[in-house]
Design an enzyme around this catalytic site. Structure first.
Site, PDB file in Angstrom:
ATOM      1  N   ALA A   1       0.797  -1.231   0.000  1.00  0.00           N
ATOM      2  CA  ALA A   1       0.000   0.000   0.000  1.00  0.00           C
ATOM      3  C   ALA A   1       0.829   1.281   0.000  1.00  0.00           C
ATOM      4  CB  ALA A   1      -0.941  -0.003   1.209  1.00  0.00           C
TER       5      ALA A   1
ATOM      6  N   ASP B   1       2.295  -2.616   4.135  1.00  0.00           N
ATOM      7  CA  ASP B   1       3.503  -2.580   3.311  1.00  0.00           C
ATOM      8  C   ASP B   1       4.684  -2.792   4.239  1.00  0.00           C
ATOM      9  OD1 ASP B   1       5.757  -1.571   1.543  1.00  0.00           O
ATOM     10  OD2 ASP B   1       4.056  -1.093   0.246  1.00  0.00           O
TER      11      ASP B   1
ATOM     12  N   ARG C   1       8.692  -1.826 -13.082  1.00  0.00           N
ATOM     13  CA  ARG C   1       9.538  -1.899 -14.282  1.00  0.00           C
ATOM     14  C   ARG C   1      10.327  -0.617 -14.485  1.00  0.00           C
ATOM     15  NH1 ARG C   1       5.635  -3.103 -19.131  1.00  0.00           N
ATOM     16  NH2 ARG C   1       7.487  -2.959 -20.408  1.00  0.00           N
TER      17      ARG C   1
ATOM     18  N   THR D   1       0.522  -7.607  -8.848  1.00  0.00           N
ATOM     19  CA  THR D   1       1.979  -7.677  -8.982  1.00  0.00           C
ATOM     20  C   THR D   1       2.384  -8.429 -10.251  1.00  0.00           C
ATOM     21  OG1 THR D   1       2.119  -7.721  -6.572  1.00  0.00           O
ATOM     22  CG2 THR D   1       4.090  -8.398  -7.794  1.00  0.00           C
TER      23      THR D   1
ATOM     24  N   ARG E   1      -7.378   0.797 -20.823  1.00  0.00           N
ATOM     25  CA  ARG E   1      -6.555   1.328 -21.921  1.00  0.00           C
ATOM     26  C   ARG E   1      -7.251   1.132 -23.262  1.00  0.00           C
ATOM     27  NH1 ARG E   1      -0.904  -1.203 -19.627  1.00  0.00           N
ATOM     28  NH2 ARG E   1      -0.072   0.714 -18.701  1.00  0.00           N
TER      29      ARG E   1
ATOM     30  N   HIS F   1      -1.707 -11.000 -19.397  1.00  0.00           N
ATOM     31  CA  HIS F   1      -1.507  -9.597 -19.031  1.00  0.00           C
ATOM     32  C   HIS F   1      -0.089  -9.127 -19.358  1.00  0.00           C
ATOM     33  CE1 HIS F   1      -2.180  -5.825 -17.022  1.00  0.00           C
ATOM     34  NE2 HIS F   1      -1.304  -6.072 -16.061  1.00  0.00           N
TER      35      HIS F   1
ATOM     36  N   MET G   1      -3.041   2.144 -13.235  1.00  0.00           N
ATOM     37  CA  MET G   1      -3.173   0.813 -12.627  1.00  0.00           C
ATOM     38  C   MET G   1      -3.959   0.900 -11.324  1.00  0.00           C
ATOM     39  SD  MET G   1      -2.627  -2.431 -12.953  1.00  0.00           S
ATOM     40  CE  MET G   1      -3.960  -3.008 -11.903  1.00  0.00           C
TER      41      MET G   1
END
Length: 312
Positions: A8, A34, A81, A118, A153, A177, A227
């Site tokens: 989070a 987290d 990424r 994830t 998208r 995905h 996202m």
């Protein structure tokens, strides 16, 4: 209804938490976890927003306090990424993170619906399934790979290309995905048609949209805000269905009948126990059928990688 967000404090997690604090039904609980020490502070920050959603934050190695009594768990924890990486480069770090968190879910809230954000989702969902299976608590109607970003998208890009309102367009996206496994069913959008070249170019743009964001952020991150919106849409749909709303349909990456691959993204009717019905993908155009046939090897390899990570 209690929703837990794991990861989070990250870019996706914070955006997702903000949207859920604003949009969850009154009386819901939102639990943030987290490893980062800032997490309880994120919850305090969000707690000042005047909505009837109770919020608490937890940090450290142990996610248990955040998971107790959770109905829905959304996992966005992991590394993002960077330019030059593809989603499979994330595997080495994120596989271990997902394994660890899902083991805690299996112990603490084994009946919860779990949405995996994830990356690489094609693989991390298989990891989660194998962990839950080993713990004896796997229910294939309650584990989802969240692919909603591909849908929002697609809706945006189709609306731009065809001069429609984005809110009027709803594209089904099937497969997986990442990269070639993402297949928008452009031929099934009512009242819109595409030339073969348009369909091919648009499909490619949708498949590469994540890279578009990574490159545009110039090393400063990946798609976190869109996202977050996609994950919130999926999470809120799931909550509505769990609370008994009828006719809630979303695409997600789930274990099905294995017709194409063990896990496959398809339209799902959601209900009080998670997936109520896996809906048909309908009739595909020649281009879509070819793309589907061509992706299956890649998808199956991605899944195998996740299964082997737990079972070898």
């Amino acid at each position: 209804m209690k929703v837990a967000v794991l990861g989070a404090a990250g870019g996706i997690g914070q955006a997702l938490a903000l949207l859920l604090k604003n949009q969850l039904p009154s009386g819901s609980e939102l639990s943030l976890y987290d490893i980062a020490p800032v997490t309880p502070g994120v919850a305090v920050d969000l707690s000042h927003i005047p909505t009837a959603v109770k919020i608490k934050g937890f940090s450290g190695e142990d996610a248990t306090p955040a998971l107790e009594g959770a109905d829905v768990v959304l996992i966005s924890a992991g590394v993002a990424r960077k330019p030059g990486m593809d989603r499979s480069d994330l595997f080495n770090v994120n596989a271990g993170i997902v394994k660890n968190l899902v083991q805690q879910i299996a112990k603490t809230c084994p009946k919860a619906c779990v949405g995996i954000i994830t990356n690489p989702v094609n693989t991390t969902v298989a990891i989660a399934a194998e962990v839950l299976k080993k713990a004896g608590v796997y229910d294939k109607n309650k584990l989802f790979g969240v692919t909603t970003l591909d849908i929002i998208r697609s809706n945006t890009f189709v609306a731009e290309l065809k001069g429609k309102l984005p809110t009027e367009v709803e594209v089904l996206v099937i497969g997986g995905h990442s990269g070639v496994t993402i297949l928008p069913l452009l031929s099934q959008i009512p009242g819109v048609s595409f030339t073969e070249q348009e369909a091919a170019e648009l499909t490619k743009r949708i498949q590469n949209a994540g890279t578009e964001v990574v490159e545009a952020k110039a090393g400063g991150g990946s798609a976190t805000l869109s996202m977050g919106q996609a994950a919130a849409r999926f999470g809120l749909s799931l909550v509505r269905a769990l609370q008994g709303e009828k006719g809630v349909v979303e695409c997600a990456y789930v274990e099905g009948d294995g017709q194409y691959a063990r896990f496959f993204s398809q339209p799902l009717l959601l209900g009080k126990n998670g997936v109520e019905e896996r809906k048909s993908i309908g009739t595909l155009s020649a281009f879509e059928q070819h793309s589907l046939d061509a992706m299956l090897d890649t998808l199956k390899k991605d899944i195998q990688l996740g299964e082997d990570f737990i079972n070898k």
